[in-house]
Write an enzyme that holds these catalytic residues in place. Sequence first.
Site, PDB file in Angstrom:
ATOM      1  N   THR A   1       0.888  -1.161   0.000  1.00  0.00           N
ATOM      2  CA  THR A   1       0.000   0.000   0.000  1.00  0.00           C
ATOM      3  C   THR A   1       0.928   1.212   0.000  1.00  0.00           C
ATOM      4  O   THR A   1       2.094   1.100   0.348  1.00  0.00           O
ATOM      5  CB  THR A   1      -0.924   0.009   1.234  1.00  0.00           C
ATOM      6  OG1 THR A   1      -1.716  -1.160   1.216  1.00  0.00           O
ATOM      7  CG2 THR A   1      -1.811   1.224   1.311  1.00  0.00           C
TER       8      THR A   1
ATOM      9  N   ASN B   1      -2.934  -3.946  -2.723  1.00  0.00           N
ATOM     10  CA  ASN B   1      -2.889  -4.864  -1.584  1.00  0.00           C
ATOM     11  C   ASN B   1      -1.457  -5.350  -1.376  1.00  0.00           C
ATOM     12  O   ASN B   1      -0.670  -4.628  -0.805  1.00  0.00           O
ATOM     13  CB  ASN B   1      -3.880  -6.022  -1.693  1.00  0.00           C
ATOM     14  CG  ASN B   1      -4.116  -6.677  -0.329  1.00  0.00           C
ATOM     15  OD1 ASN B   1      -3.784  -6.087   0.700  1.00  0.00           O
ATOM     16  ND2 ASN B   1      -4.675  -7.864  -0.301  1.00  0.00           N
TER      17      ASN B   1
ATOM     18  N   ASP C   1      -8.689  -9.119   1.282  1.00  0.00           N
ATOM     19  CA  ASP C   1      -9.039  -8.343   2.476  1.00  0.00           C
ATOM     20  C   ASP C   1     -10.436  -8.685   3.007  1.00  0.00           C
ATOM     21  O   ASP C   1     -10.842  -8.186   4.059  1.00  0.00           O
ATOM     22  CB  ASP C   1      -8.944  -6.841   2.196  1.00  0.00           C
ATOM     23  CG  ASP C   1      -7.540  -6.311   2.467  1.00  0.00           C
ATOM     24  OD1 ASP C   1      -6.701  -7.071   2.988  1.00  0.00           O
ATOM     25  OD2 ASP C   1      -7.278  -5.128   2.158  1.00  0.00           O
TER      26      ASP C   1
ATOM     27  N   SER D   1     -10.871  -2.443   4.946  1.00  0.00           N
ATOM     28  CA  SER D   1      -9.500  -1.946   4.806  1.00  0.00           C
ATOM     29  C   SER D   1      -8.980  -1.433   6.142  1.00  0.00           C
ATOM     30  O   SER D   1      -9.746  -1.219   7.096  1.00  0.00           O
ATOM     31  CB  SER D   1      -9.502  -0.807   3.782  1.00  0.00           C
ATOM     32  OG  SER D   1      -8.234  -0.209   3.702  1.00  0.00           O
ATOM     33  N   SER D   2      -7.665  -1.221   6.195  1.00  0.00           N
ATOM     34  CA  SER D   2      -7.064  -0.515   7.336  1.00  0.00           C
ATOM     35  C   SER D   2      -6.506   0.841   6.906  1.00  0.00           C
ATOM     36  O   SER D   2      -5.902   1.547   7.716  1.00  0.00           O
ATOM     37  CB  SER D   2      -5.930  -1.345   7.935  1.00  0.00           C
ATOM     38  OG  SER D   2      -6.421  -2.553   8.458  1.00  0.00           O
TER      39      SER D   2
ATOM     40  N   GLY E   1       0.976  -0.662   5.006  1.00  0.00           N
ATOM     41  CA  GLY E   1       1.335  -1.679   6.003  1.00  0.00           C
ATOM     42  C   GLY E   1       0.222  -2.610   6.424  1.00  0.00           C
ATOM     43  O   GLY E   1       0.370  -3.321   7.412  1.00  0.00           O
ATOM     44  N   GLY E   2      -0.916  -2.603   5.707  1.00  0.00           N
ATOM     45  CA  GLY E   2      -2.000  -3.506   6.096  1.00  0.00           C
ATOM     46  C   GLY E   2      -2.449  -3.206   7.512  1.00  0.00           C
ATOM     47  O   GLY E   2      -2.729  -2.056   7.871  1.00  0.00           O
TER      48      GLY E   2
HETATM   49  N1  GLY Z   1      -5.048  -3.862   1.540  1.00  0.00           N
HETATM   50  C1  GLY Z   1      -4.715  -3.339   2.791  1.00  0.00           C
HETATM   51  C2  GLY Z   1      -5.788  -2.514   3.386  1.00  0.00           C
HETATM   52  O1  GLY Z   1      -6.668  -2.075   2.677  1.00  0.00           O
HETATM   53  O2  GLY Z   1      -5.801  -2.296   4.561  1.00  0.00           O
END
Ligand code: GLY
Length: 595
Positions: free
Chosen positions: A406, A426, A448, A477-478, A498-499
Amino acid sequence: MTVLRHSLLFLSLLGHTLLPYAAPAPQASAPATPAPTSSVQLETPEPIIDYRERFIPVVARHGMVVGPEQLAAEVGAQMLRQGGNAIDAAVATGFALAVTYPRAGNLAGGGFMLIHLAGDNRQTLIDYRESAPAAASRDMFLNAEGELDQQREYFSLQSAGVPGTVAGLLYALDKYGSLSREQVLAPAIALAKEGFPVSFALSFEIDASAKRLRQNPAAERLFFKPDGSVYAIGDTWRQPDLAWTLSQISDSGADGFYRGEVAQRITVEMEAGGGLITAADLADYRVVERQPVRGTYRGFEVVSTPPPSSGGVHILQILNVLEGYDLQAMGHNSADYLHHLTESMKLAYADRSLYLADPDFVDVPVMQLIDKGYASRQRARIDSKQATPAVEIAPGRPLGPESTETTHYSVADRFGNVVSNTYTLNFSFGSNIAVPGTGMLLNNEMADFAANPGSANAFGLVQGEANKIEPGKRPLSSMSPTIVLQDGKPWLATGSPGGSVIITTVLQMVLNAMEFDMNVATAAAEPRIHHQWMPDVLRMEEGFSPDTIHLLKAMGQPVDIANRTTGRTNSIMIEDGWLYGATDARRPGGWVAGY
Ligand code: GLY
């Protein structure tokens, strides 16, 4: 950082004059055209640089773009110099990153753009998250035995959600930009067509992912030289297919991507390889403009990303809990502070697993979650001396592999507009599958979703039925592009890749600035921790003292000194009309372009 305090200390303690500042800061490039007159009233004649601090931001006066890659950041700054606003610059940077930063910059991904509009003095959020194709279904990634087929979930044509990036960037431009589509796309087209010198970071990133990229013939053709070797530093990398795709968008707008020849190339690939995205899915994709989530922290207003991202809700939730403690008395990054931070993180991520999902499909109790009264009750669950085992908060599952991908960039213009944008494929290079003849990679955002509700996803996040796969739904998402306001004006724009660690990275960035009065570069540089409730592991970067780690372990914290860093912020702080930018030194290649 309060400017007055810093300047007085600087003058009285060090006996120097304030750093005279008229020319661009070291990294900033010279303007191609004379700088336009600032419309921001400058309250102090000079920016404030405090030489006692180990990390110093880049300073600019009229406009700034802070991002993960130099050429794309400079493209954004070029838009600002041409008279464009922050939205123009953000859109141009987004398209340019698709060319120069292919691991996360993208056309076939999605994201969230948070905008502060100076004219209306309001913020708005553009949700251009990918959506599940119409043929997607809850158990599509389970095999006949009911087990998750991770290869298909992560690295197949079925991994791809319907892309949102092109629609999102063009929506932002049409509604809030001032330059033409052709103007903002021209630099990206030129970079793709004429090529650009490969940087160390790009060569390194392609090499690191070479094994998987080579498994897809179209990606292999795209990312490697005709003899199969990796582009080396200084080589010119040209992407004629990507230039063609960008030209379709420049000529025909969103239709040039979602309906024309580009769409056809995507659907031909999908039909040939068992993918689900159809022409109707592409034509039906819609951007959603949403109200950001907002809360307060000791007089600051924190504006962030609403569902279908969990980011803003949990940042506010954790800040609400922490506001009830005297964090300054504990001391920054003391064991006491880190313990309270950890316990607050765990409570928020436990809520994430249960409540957070696409609000167009699930009733997400946002207001209840960010309520200060709820935070008081949650605070009462925290033992100040002892870690609460995660299993006592709620059940969970073991950690899966984590992607650090990301990307985020922040933009500020001379009119007072600010953009905080996070977008993604992603994983690094998404599904690692390119669409032949388009020069672009497909996202693997379907990963996700809770592909197997109750078990951990790619980021180790345990998720429930709320985030199950449904046609047209957006995966949780984060991503957390965030803008902090002081006295009603943008003060800090930040965000991170960083997810699952995005949330805790942005949290610590804003806490360092708001609570501990750090300048934007120091706030980015300080070591960070991460706990996401499940697995019950307190990830700590290097940089904490052995004494602190010892004390945390004595409190029962399951410390793990991570073999990788946490997040990568790209931030701008605005004080008295001056722009202070910092790109996180945790990754190579970041850039502050200001003038
Ligand atoms: N793909 C990572 C997020 O959307 O949090």
